[in-house]
Every structure is written in structure tokens, then in C-alpha cells.
Design a protein around this motif. Structure first.
Motif, PDB file in Angstrom:
ATOM      1  N   PRO A 131      39.116  33.065  76.698  1.00 48.07           N
ATOM      2  CA  PRO A 131      38.471  33.955  75.716  1.00 48.07           C
ATOM      3  C   PRO A 131      38.696  35.436  76.018  1.00 48.07           C
ATOM      4  CG  PRO A 131      36.883  33.302  77.372  1.00 48.07           C
ATOM      5  CD  PRO A 131      38.207  32.711  77.791  1.00 48.07           C
ATOM      6  N   ARG A 132      39.597  35.740  76.963  1.00 47.84           N
ATOM      7  CA  ARG A 132      39.746  37.148  77.328  1.00 47.84           C
ATOM      8  C   ARG A 132      40.729  37.854  76.411  1.00 47.84           C
ATOM      9  NH1 ARG A 132      41.764  37.344  82.856  1.00 47.84           N
ATOM     10  NH2 ARG A 132      41.685  39.589  82.535  1.00 47.84           N
ATOM     11  N   SER A 133      40.378  37.879  75.128  1.00 52.32           N
ATOM     12  CA  SER A 133      41.247  38.550  74.173  1.00 52.32           C
ATOM     13  C   SER A 133      40.385  39.120  73.068  1.00 52.32           C
ATOM     14  CB  SER A 133      42.238  37.546  73.579  1.00 52.32           C
ATOM     15  OG  SER A 133      41.566  36.692  72.687  1.00 52.32           O
ATOM     16  N   TYR A 134      41.011  39.891  72.202  1.00 50.84           N
ATOM     17  CA  TYR A 134      40.260  40.568  71.153  1.00 50.84           C
ATOM     18  C   TYR A 134      39.529  39.580  70.245  1.00 50.84           C
ATOM     19  CZ  TYR A 134      39.125  43.385  67.133  1.00 50.84           C
ATOM     20  OH  TYR A 134      38.454  43.988  66.121  1.00 50.84           O
ATOM     21  N   THR A 135      40.191  38.485  69.907  1.00 49.35           N
ATOM     22  CA  THR A 135      39.573  37.529  68.987  1.00 49.35           C
ATOM     23  C   THR A 135      38.890  36.389  69.727  1.00 49.35           C
ATOM     24  OG1 THR A 135      41.624  36.287  68.904  1.00 49.35           O
ATOM     25  CG2 THR A 135      41.280  37.924  67.166  1.00 49.35           C
ATOM     26  N   ARG A 136      38.966  36.404  71.046  1.00 48.19           N
ATOM     27  CA  ARG A 136      38.477  35.294  71.873  1.00 48.19           C
ATOM     28  C   ARG A 136      39.302  34.026  71.657  1.00 48.19           C
ATOM     29  NH1 ARG A 136      31.990  35.763  72.743  1.00 48.19           N
ATOM     30  NH2 ARG A 136      32.141  37.425  74.256  1.00 48.19           N
TER      31      ARG A 136
ATOM     32  N   GLU B  41      41.520  39.872  59.083  1.00 49.30           N
ATOM     33  CA  GLU B  41      41.235  38.545  59.629  1.00 49.30           C
ATOM     34  C   GLU B  41      41.095  38.534  61.154  1.00 49.30           C
ATOM     35  OE1 GLU B  41      43.767  35.498  58.085  1.00 49.30           O
ATOM     36  OE2 GLU B  41      42.424  33.894  58.771  1.00 49.30           O
ATOM     37  N   PHE B  42      41.828  39.374  61.843  1.00 50.39           N
ATOM     38  CA  PHE B  42      41.687  39.409  63.310  1.00 50.39           C
ATOM     39  C   PHE B  42      40.267  39.839  63.690  1.00 50.39           C
ATOM     40  CE2 PHE B  42      46.245  39.493  62.969  1.00 50.39           C
ATOM     41  CZ  PHE B  42      46.677  38.768  64.065  1.00 50.39           C
ATOM     42  N   THR B  43      39.797  40.876  63.002  1.00 49.87           N
ATOM     43  CA  THR B  43      38.452  41.371  63.306  1.00 49.87           C
ATOM     44  C   THR B  43      37.404  40.355  62.856  1.00 49.87           C
ATOM     45  OG1 THR B  43      39.181  43.634  63.124  1.00 49.87           O
ATOM     46  CG2 THR B  43      36.843  43.245  62.883  1.00 49.87           C
ATOM     47  N   ARG B  44      37.665  39.700  61.735  1.00 49.90           N
ATOM     48  CA  ARG B  44      36.744  38.677  61.274  1.00 49.90           C
ATOM     49  C   ARG B  44      36.596  37.591  62.334  1.00 49.90           C
ATOM     50  NH1 ARG B  44      35.580  37.265  55.862  1.00 49.90           N
ATOM     51  NH2 ARG B  44      34.393  35.346  55.748  1.00 49.90           N
ATOM     52  N   ARG B  45      37.731  37.222  62.934  1.00 51.03           N
ATOM     53  CA  ARG B  45      37.662  36.201  63.986  1.00 51.03           C
ATOM     54  C   ARG B  45      36.915  36.716  65.204  1.00 51.03           C
ATOM     55  NH1 ARG B  45      42.986  32.327  63.963  1.00 51.03           N
ATOM     56  NH2 ARG B  45      42.773  31.732  61.777  1.00 51.03           N
ATOM     57  N   ALA B  46      37.174  37.971  65.535  1.00 52.39           N
ATOM     58  CA  ALA B  46      36.479  38.560  66.686  1.00 52.39           C
ATOM     59  C   ALA B  46      34.978  38.539  66.440  1.00 52.39           C
ATOM     60  CB  ALA B  46      36.958  39.985  66.918  1.00 52.39           C
TER      61      ALA B  46
END
Lengths: 624, 460
Positions: free
Chosen positions: B78-83, B117-122
């Protein structure tokens, strides 16, 4: 175990305030009902204070009445002092409170129960639920009788593993003078229920012959006394006063000197007590700067000399009790008739309930009252009637009722319990209701009568009377909307007299009533039609007109939340499959298993982000 | 059940940047990485080491043809912007190269990401809260370093923290009102309303302070526009170039929508400034100014946030210049006298110059920095943005919410003075609290979420 030949639809365990309402509701809805109590002399006993109602509690009593319950009628018949609290504040936070003649209260309820068709009242201590596999079939009693029933409502009060504390002395008991109920809570635990421990307490009962009432300030009943029930026309019981007394520094010193023998401070008591109703030693310790604490000395009945000093509950040893009560002005020579005590008891975590009060673990098992972690007669009775109604509906194969937060205090309480649980005895407050302005005592019938009638609990005559009232309110609202000032000389001088000379010709009566200085009292001087209206109708119209803006604001809020409240979460919903939830949130949701998205949102620790995810998931599910 | 697929998008602005990045997020990110990237890490069936940048070749998976040399980094969940597993492919900039890499990822199994969508996932994966999600949107839209740091500080929760601090006294005030209502017989201090009033007043002041940052915040985020006005040969182009060169931060150079206007966005001390060169005022014939051009330039004046009137200091006052100044009438402008390195023949006392006078030489870069700070301080009050870690409001929704909270608090004060009962006063306090909760995401609705996510730009 001897199986009793009659098979019941609903078995209610415990005949306290919850059990009485549950049994009456089920029987009145046509279900063959059994009400079991450890002692038939101990039904509808007011174990603590001799009063019904108060802020938010009075609201609950009115709601019980609107649904077709008994509590309001019972206190109207047994009440010996009626007061409306907060009369200087708005109608939403006004509430009735009545002192009761305890014995009369108990005996009248006993008579109502005994005369109720479809209802069997029997003495018996339930030691276990009778289950076959996971299916509930009835209850077993200590005397060896098994009663078979389709549904069971448990209302155990403070009796489950009750432990009484007076100083460092403690002994098992369900209430002073009564045995505890043993065995049941162990079985519940083994079935997977989370059983916890709570604590409450009650003050000593004082001998009125030894109180110098001349030194105390008397507080009298309202005149005329305002009844609780929408069906009661007037209060006929004689009205008696309460008295106000105060503690002093010496009282506090005596209390402090006994703290080392307080079970609370010595750590003997493990259960958590209510912060809003602290014992006197708690008050003294937590507010050391306060010079005095107030107490109301309340009569326990017309035929007894016993008095109840409210706010003076304690579990200090008896010698300290005697000394500190006697340190107060007016109580110098007081004799204690029954000592104060603290009591610990088992409760079951209410998050294991549906909002119908049926348990999530065992089908057809309902919990109501203190077993759910609440405190108070009114809270108990309100859950009792809901559990009784839903048990009866279940037997009849009908949909259960769930009361919303926007329509009743009962709904607020049940929702709080099933979504938040409780760590201390839960008491109702008006601040718990976000739609407080809509949930008033005065309109409880308008909010709930229809529901009570639809489940078959409100009789035709009562319902007809309600419908008439509702029509009159609608008619009058319309009338004041269209009737206008002609500003003839009589009206003109009336306007000047009442400080509204600025009013123009053609202003509607509605506009008049919206002014703070104008009510029906003033309006009747120029409007003869007012006299023909019943007071309850005038009151409703006046409130609805005066608070229209605020009422509409709250209605809008309800509308905004409706989508979330109505979004149902399937009971088999797989929270594990949602990767976006933190493990803490997932754990919470799996434990609580909320029925709706609205419930989920109120679970503590469930973040807005989690709700957004859930809502997306539920939508996705719906689309598939 | 909801199945997460793998999405891809271009993460860098399309244009002439030196580096282009394609970002991939989802369970197949590594798999896609192996298909489109050939480097030391993927040799012999080895895997990507998480959070390490590898050098290699970016190829087109169907035929293995080389697209570019580049770098790749995999950030495992999970160590990423979107997990989720996130893969970033860095290649040389340029429209066609970056598009080709994106196309390669899609043919390797990714789906083109929807806007935001990337931020939505985050957000959905619990990586960021609502206020943070919104500020990411600002981050993407931010054009210069200063607005970048504003968006970043908001993302780190400065705003949420400030609001939490404001909520505390509100909750306290509400508790006092509620106690007064629910315990009528418990001797609640009658002076309680004086205490409540003080609490409410302090919250009101706190919100005012936040609101005061909005003008600055908005300026920093959206930038400002400055119109250069002057006769031909007054030195507009030179000044434009000099200003651009100050920070060497030309973000875009787009031709104006009309042939008469040239726009250029530059960064002045971190403030995004769009400079419009009103080239329209030019001599039509040898001796007269084209009236139509002046009119068109003056139309632009109303759209610009600041007007610079450029005059050539080496030329004495001419009729044309007098005409131009007259046509400006009462408009406030900053007078810029150019060519300060040459002998000055212009009498500047003839100009009203309501915003002051600045003398510059684009050639020797004399006075350019002063002009640039004069423009900056015209827009940004130094006190409002003294500290980098204070919360600044730059989002219109946030401002509206704060205004609503203030309206509720105003209503409270008014209703209190009218002697309204406490349960109605409580309603006002609660409304203010709910409003503040809307920013921190505590009282949110589906509609709000939809609105936020549909306004994200593609790729993040």
C-alpha cells in the motif's frame, strides 16, 4: 423439565417498565402472551425515583402513549404532582414530569395487566432460554416449568447477576429485598452475546415524620396539572409538594471521610455508572469547589411517610449515610428507613441488536430495557413497547417497524444503541435528537398515532378522536392563512393595544400569529371563531405557525439525509472484499453489521471516506 | 463484487517538457511493467524492487519494437499514492513519445483512466480525506511553485487542522446551550450565555481570518493577469522577455485568441502572472493611432487585474501618447518608463500614474526586479501569507462553506439578542458545526462527491 401445555406467541421475561409495555402491546395486538416475573408483587415497581418524565423522558412517555402504550395513562392515574419543565423555553424542549404514588402506580399497572385479554401473568424465574440448535423455542424456569413460545422478549432490568453494595458489604440481589436472576447471562454469553457490567445506585428512603419541612422550600404542582396521555382529560389525584434541601461543607467533609470505605473508590465496583446521575460522593469528589448540592425531597406516595432525596444516591457505608443526611438543614433528626445502595448488573451490548430490537444472533429473541444498557423507566418502557410490537408482528408474519431518528425519540434512542452501543447506562436527552424541533411532546400523536393504529395497538375510538384533531388542525391552519385583517376601527385599536400598529390591511391571521407578542389568547379578542377550537388544536396551530421557518429547515435536513438512511446494506454483505477499508473500519462494520448506510455512518470510527466507499459499492451492487 | 482493474494515464502536462511520465495503477501494474519495460530488473524473470528506479528500454509489446530509452519505478501497495501497485514509466518528453508509451500500456492490458480516477482511488482506499482530495485537484491545476506549496500544505491537512481548532470552541458552546436545555433543575449557571457568546465570537474571528486568506489564496492558485499597454516601440516585448527571464519559468507561450493580443504566463516570485501584450495599439498610418485598436485594448483592460502603461523615456511627450493617456481616463495604472539606460527626454510629471512609477531598462535588467516585486505586492499582502504553514483558503467551495458557517454564527448572535429560546440558538451553532464538517468531510453527500470527482483533470 415439565413442558407447559399452552403454547404462546410471545413470552415476556420480566415485568418491569419494559416488560409491562411489551406484554400489553403483544396481547393487545392479538397474540397469546405470557408475562413472567420473579414475584407478582414486584411488577411495575419504581425501584429508584418516584417520578415519571422530565426532559426527553416526558417525550418518550408521550410517544409510548401515541403508539398505544400504558405508561402515560398509568402515571396520570397515579401521579401526585405534575409539573411542566422549561416553560420559559420553546415548546420543543418543554416536558412534563410527575411524582408518582409508587404503590398505586404498581397496583394500577398490575390490574391493567390482569384484565388484559390474551395475556397470562405468571410468577417464575427464567434461568435459561430453551433452544433447539440455534432455534428459540421458549424459556425454562427455576421451578421446573418449560414455557413454549414463538418469540421471547428479555427485560431483565438490574436483576441479571445483580450485586448490591452498601459500603464494603455486598450481596447478591436484583433490587433491595429481591433475589438476583442467575444463569441466564451465562447462557447468553455462551451464545455469543457480549455481556458487560453496569452500575447504578439509589439514595436512602427517609422517614417524613423526622424531616423538618418548615426549614425547606416547598415546590408545588402546576395548576391545573397537565396529564401525559392524549386520552386523559384531567388529573383527579390529590396533589402534594416536593421540598428542596441542600448539602453543606460539613456534609461534604463527612462524605470525604467515608471514601476509603466506598466500594466505588476502593475499586470493588467494576461496573460503569452513569455520569449524568452521579452518586453524591462522585459529585463531591469531582466538583470540590461547589459549596452545596441541591436535592429534591420527593414523596413516595400518599399512604406512606417514605421520602426520596433525589440526587443523593450513594454506596457509602451506612454510618456515613446516617451522618451526612443528618448534616443537612431540615434533616437534622432524620431516620433512614431503607439504606442507599449501589447495584451492579449484567447487560448485553446493544450493537448486537437490529433496530427492531430483535437480536442479530438469535432469531425471535428480543431485548428491551436495562439489558440493552439503558437507564430509566421511560427508556425501558419505550423499548418494551417497540419490542412487544415487533415480536407480535413477527408472529403474524408482518414486516417489523423501525422508528426513524426524524420521527421519534424512541427512534433516536434505538439507533444510538444499535450503532454506538453504550459504555455507561444510556439516558435520553433532547440534545441527542438532531431533529429536536420536530420531536415535541405536543405532537407525539401526530408523529406516531398512525403507526400505532396500523400495527393494531391503537383502538378505533382513540384513532377516530386523533383523526378529528388532525383535521381540525389542518382546517384551522388553512383558515388563518386565508383570513385577513380588514383593519376596521375595532381591529385597529386591537393592533395598537398589542404593539403591532404597523400591520397593514389584508395581513393574514397567520402573519399575526407569527409575531412573538400575538397568540390565540390575543387573537380571540377580534376573532370569535377561536373559542370553538379545542386547546390542543390551538396549541398545534400556534406552534406550527410560529416555528414554521425552523420546522421547514429541519424537514429539509431530513430530506437530504433520506437517501443515506434508506440505503439498505444486505445482511450478508462481504466487507472483506472491499480493499479500501482500513482494518479498523472493516472490523467495526463486521461486528456491528449495520442494516442501513445511515446506521453505518453513525458507528464510531467509521470514517466519511469509508461511507463513501460503501455507498459506491452498494450502488455498484444495485446496478449489477 | 466490485473488481478493480488497472488504469493508466499520462501524468505530466502534454507539451514540450523534458520528461514525460506515464502512470499505471492497479493489480496488473507490475505485469504491464514487465511487458513494456525491458531492463536489468526484468532480466532472468526477476521482479521490480519496490520504490527503486531502473533504467531500461520502453518497448511496444505486440512486436517488441523500441519506443524510447527510459526509467521505470514500481511502488507496491500500500505504499503508493493510490494504495494499489503503481508503476511509473519515465521517458523523454514530447507529445508523440508519451502517447506511444500510454498506448503500449493499454495494449498490455491497462484501461485509460477516467478524469480524476487516480485520486478517486486514493480517496476510496482511505489514503487521503476529502479536503486532501480537493487540494490534489488544485495541485494539478497549480502552475507555479508558490501555488504548489499552497496546495501541498492544504493536502497535508493544515486546513483540516485549523478547522478542527475552530470546531472545539463551537462544540463547547453547543454543549453549554444543551446543558442549559436538558438540565433545567440542575442549577446551570445563568451567566452561561455570556461564556457562549465569547466562544462564538472567537470562532467568528477565526473564520474571518481564514476567509481573509481567500483573496491571496485564489490569486496564488489561479494567478493574475497583467495588461501591457503602450505605443509601438515603447519596449513591451523587451519588458515581456525581461520579466519572463526573471525566474526562467515560462509555463506556456500561447498566441492570443485574436491576432492583436499576445499572452504569456510567467512566474513572479511564485505568483503565476499572465502577461497580455496589447499589441493592438499600433500606428495605422505614420501619424495617427488606430482608434479601433485602442478600443479593443481598452476592452481588455477590464478583464485584466493590473494595467501597466509603458512609455518610452527617450521620446518627449507626443500627441499620440497624450491621446492614449486621455482615453485611459480614470483607470488606475502603473506607469513603466522604459529604456532607462538611455538619456531621458520624457517629462513623467505629465502622468497621473495612480499606482506609481517604475523605471526600467530591459537591456541592462535595471529596475526589472523592482517592477516584479511591485506587481507581486500589488496582489499579495505580505501579512496574509507570512508563514508557509498557515492555512490558506483557495477553493471556492471552502470559502462558501465558511461564509455559511459565519452566517449561522451571525444568526446565533442576532437570535440571542432577540431573546430566542436556547433550542433555536442551538440550531444555529449546530448549523455552523455542520458547515465546517463539510470541509473535513464529516457531513458529505453523494452529490458533493460526484461534483468533486468529475472536476478532476485526467491522469491523477
Amino acid at each position: 423439565m415439565h413442558s407447559y401445555e399452552t403454547k404462546y406467541d410471545v413470552i415476556v421475561v420480566g415485568a418491569g417498565h419494559a416488560g409491562c409495555e411489551a406484554a400489553l402491546a403483544a396481547a393487545r395486538m392479538g397474540c397469546l402472551t405470557l408475562l413472567l416475573n420473579m414475584s407478582l408483587d414486584g411488577m411495575a415497581v419504581m425501584s429508584c425515583n418516584p417520578s415519571i418524565g422530565g426532559l426527553a423522558k416526558g417525550h418518550l412517555v408521550r410517544e409510548i402513549d401515541a403508539l398505544g402504550g400504558e405508561m402515560a395513562k398509568n402515571i396520570d392515574a397515579a401521579g401526585i404532582q405534575f409539573r411542566v419543565l422549561n416553560t420559559r423555553k420553546g415548546p420543543a424542549v418543554r416536558a412534563g414530569r410527575a411524582q408518582a404514588d409508587k404503590q398505586l402506580y404498581r397496583l394500577r399497572m398490575k390490574r391493567v395487566l390482569e384484565q388484559q385479554a390474551n395475556l397470562h401473568v405468571k410468577q417464575g424465574e427464567v434461568t435459561a432460554l430453551h433452544l433447539e440448535g440455534e432455534e428459540l423455542h421458549g424459556v425454562d424456569t427455576r421451578s421446573g416449568i418449560r414455557f413454549l413460545g414463538k418469540t421471547v422478549v428479555l427485560t431483565t432490568g438490574t436483576f441479571m447477576r445483580g450485586l448490591i453494595h452498601i459500603g464494603l458489604i455486598n450481596y447478591a440481589g436484583g433490587r433491595a429485598g429481591d433475589l438476583p436472576s442467575l444463569g441466564l447471562s451465562d447462557q447468553l454469553k455462551s451464545l455469543g452475546f457480549e455481556v458487560g457490567r453496569l452500575k447504578t445506585g439509589t439514595p436512602a428512603r427517609l422517614d417524613g415524620r423526622t424531616i423538618d419541612f418548615g426549614k425547606l422550600e416547598a415546590q408545588y404542582s402546576d395548576d391545573p396539572p397537565v396529564p401525559f396521555s392524549f386520552s386523559t382529560e384531567r388529573i383527579t389525584m390529590p396533589q402534594v409538594p416536593c421540598y428542596i434541601a441542600y448539602t453543606n461543607q460539613r456534609t461534604h467533609d463527612i462524605i470525604r471521610s467515608g471514601l476509603d470505605r466506598s466500594p466505588l473508590y476502593a475499586g470493588v465496583i467494576e461496573g460503569i455508572g452513569p455520569r449524568y446521575c452521579p452518586s453524591i460522593e462522585d459529585k463531591v469528589v469531582r466538583f470540590p469547589d461547589k459549596e452545596r448540592h441541591q436535592t429534591f425531597i420527593e414523596p413516595e406516595g400518599l399512604e406512606t411517610v417514605e421520602y426520596y432525596p433525589s440526587g443523593m444516591s450513594t454506596s457509602l457505608p451506612i454510618d456515613i449515610q446516617i451522618a451526612f443526611y443528618r448534616s443537612m438543614v431540615g434533616l437534622e433528626n432524620v431516620e433512614i428507613m431503607r439504606p442507599a445502595y449501589g447495584i451492579e448488573y449484567d447487560y448485553v451490548n446493544p450493537v448486537q441488536l437490529h433496530a427492531t430490537l430483535e437480536t442479530k444472533l438469535i432469531k425471535n429473541l428480543f431485548h428491551a430495557g436495562q439489558i440493552n444498557g439503558t437507564s430509566g423507566y421511560e427508556e425501558a418502557a419505550a423499548q418494551g413497547i417497540l419490542a412487544g410490537i415487533n415480536a407480535a408482528l413477527k408472529v403474524k408474519g408482518r414486516q417489523p417497524i423501525m422508528l426513524g431518528r426524524h420521527e421519534s425519540y424512541i427512534g433516536v434512542m434505538v439507533d444510538d444503541l444499535v450503532t454506538l452501543g453504550t459504555k455507561e447506562p444510556y439516558r435520553m436527552f433532547t440534545s441527542r435528537a438532531e431533529y429536536r424541533l420536530l420531536l415535541r411532546e405536543d405532537n407525539a400523536d401526530i408523529r406516531l398515532r398512525e403507526i400505532g393504529y396500523s400495527v393494531g395497538l391503537v383502538d378505533e375510538a382513540t384513532y377516530d378522536a386523533f383523526c378529528r384533531k388532525r383535521e381540525q388542525i389542518q382546517g384551522e391552519l388553512e383558515r388563518v392563512r386565508v383570513t385577513r385583517l380588514s383593519l376596521n376601527p375595532e381591529e385597529k385599536s386591537w393592533c395598537e393595544r398589542h404593539g403591532c400598529a404597523d400591520l397593514q390591511k389584508g395581513a393574514s391571521y397567520e402573519r399575526l400569529l407569527r409575531r412573538p407578542e400575538i397568540g390565540y389568547q390575543q387573537l380571540r379578542e377580534i376573532d370569535p371563531q377561536v373559542t370553538g377550537l379545542p386547546g390542543a388544536v390551538r396549541e398545534q396551530v400556534e406552534i406550527q405557525v410560529k416555528y414554521q421557518g425552523y420546522i421547514e429547515r429541519q424537514l429539509e435536513q431530513i430530506e437530504r439525509m433520506r437517501k443515506q438512511e434508506e440505503a439498505r446494506i444486505p445482511s450478508d454483505f462481504d466487507y472483506k472484499a472491499i480493499s479500501g477499508l482500513t482494518s479498523e473500519v472493516r472490523e467495526k462494520l463486521e461486528r456491528f453489521r449495520p442494516d442501513t448506510l445511515g446506521q453505518a455512518a453513525r458507528i464510531q470510527g467509521v470514517t466519511p471516506a469509508a461511507i463513501a466507499i460503501l455507498s459506491v459499492m452498494l450502488k455498484g451492487r444495485g446496478e449489477q | 463484487m466490485y473488481i478493480r482493474d488497472t488504469i493508466a494515464a499520462i501524468a505530466t502536462p502534454l507539451g514540450s517538457g523534458g520528461v514525460g511520465i506515464v502512470r499505471v495503477s492497479g493489480p496488473d501494474a507490475e505485469h504491464i511493467g514487465r511487458k513494456v519495460f525491458k531492463g536489468s530488473c526484468t532480466k532472468n524473470g526477476g521482479g521490480f524492487e519496490s520504490h527503486r528506479l531502473f533504467y531500461g528500454r520502453l518497448i511496444n509489446p505486440p512486436d517488441g519494437s523500441l519506443i524510447d530509452e527510459g526509467m521505470a519505478v514500481l511502488m507496491r501497495a500500500p505504499r503508493s499514492y493510490t494504495r494499489e501497485d503503481v508503476l511509473e514509466l519515465h521517458c523523454h518528453g514530447g507529445y508523440y513519445l508519451v502517447r506511444a508509451i500510454l498506448q503500449a500500456c493499454i495494449s498490455a492490458g491497462a484501461r485509460l483512466a477516467e478524469p480524476g480516477e487516480f485520486t478517486r482511488r486514493a480517496f476510496l482506499n482511505g489514503r487521503i480525506d476529502l479536503a486532501q482530495a480537493e487540494s490534489v485537484m488544485d495541485l494539478i491545476a497549480s502552475r507555479t511553485e508558490r501555488s504548489l506549496s499552497l496546495a501541498q500544505s492544504q493536502r497535508e491537512g493544515h486546513l483540516s487542522r485549523s478547522l478542527t481548532a475552530l470546531k472545539a470552541p463551537l462544540i463547547e458552546a453547543l454543549a453549554l446551550v444543551e446543558a442549559h436545555i436538558d438540565f433545567p433543575e440542575d442549577e446551570v449557571d445563568p451567566a452561561v450565555f455570556a461564556v457562549i457568546e465569547t466562544r462564538i465570537a472567537s470562532v467568528f474571528a477565526g473564520i474571518s481570518q481564514l476567509l481573509a486568506t481567500f483573496a491571496t489564496g485564489k490569486v496564488l492558485r489561479d494567478g493574475v493577469s497583467v495588461l501591457l499597454l503602450g505605443l509601438p516601440n515603447a519596449g513591451k516585448s523587451s519588458l515581456l522577455n525581461a520579466l519572463s527571464g526573471t525566474d526562467r519559468a515560462i509555463v506556456s507561450a500561447l498566441p492570443g485568441t485574436t491576432r492583436d493580443l499576445i499572452e504569456e504566463t510567467v512566474s513572479l516570485q511564485g505568483l503565476p502572472v499572465k502577461i497580455i501584450d496589447a499589441a493592438g495599439i499600433r500606428a495605422h498610418h505614420a501619424d495617427c493611432v488606430e482608434q479601433e485598436g485602442v478600443r479593443r485594448a481598452l476592452d481588455k483592460v477590464s478583464e485584466a487585474d493590473l494595467l501597466l502603461l509603458l512609455v518610452d523615456g527617450t521620446v518627449p511627450l507626443s500627441n499620440e501618447l497624450t491621446d492614449l493617456v486621455t482615453s485611459l481616463a480614470a483607470l488606475p495604472y502603473l506607469l513603466v518608463v522604459t529604456k532607462a539606460d538611455l538619456p531621458q527626454l520624457l517629462d513623467v510629471s505629465a502622468f497621473a500614474a495612480p499606482l506609481g512609477i517604475c523605471s526600467v531598462s530591459a537591456k541592462n535588467r535595471v529596475g526589472v526586479d523592482q517592477l516584479s516585486s511591485q506587481i507581486y505586492s500589488h496582489f499579495v499582502q505580505s501579512s496574509a501569507f507570512s508563514s508557509d504553514d498557515c492555512a490558506v483558503i483557495s477553493n471556492v467551495r471552502h470559502r462558501d462553506v465558511l461564509i455559511r458557517a459565519q452566517q449561522s454564527l451571525n444568526a446565533f448572535a442576532e437570535n440571542l439578542s432577540l431573546g430566542l429560546p436556547p433550542e433555536l440558538l442551538a440550531l444555529d451553532v449546530r448549523a455552523a458545526l455542520d458547515a465546517l464538517g463539510e470541509i473535513t468531510g464529516e457531513t458529505t453527500t453523494d452529490d458533493l462527491l460526484d461534483l468533486i470527482f468529475s472536476s478532476f483533470c485526467i491522469g491523477k
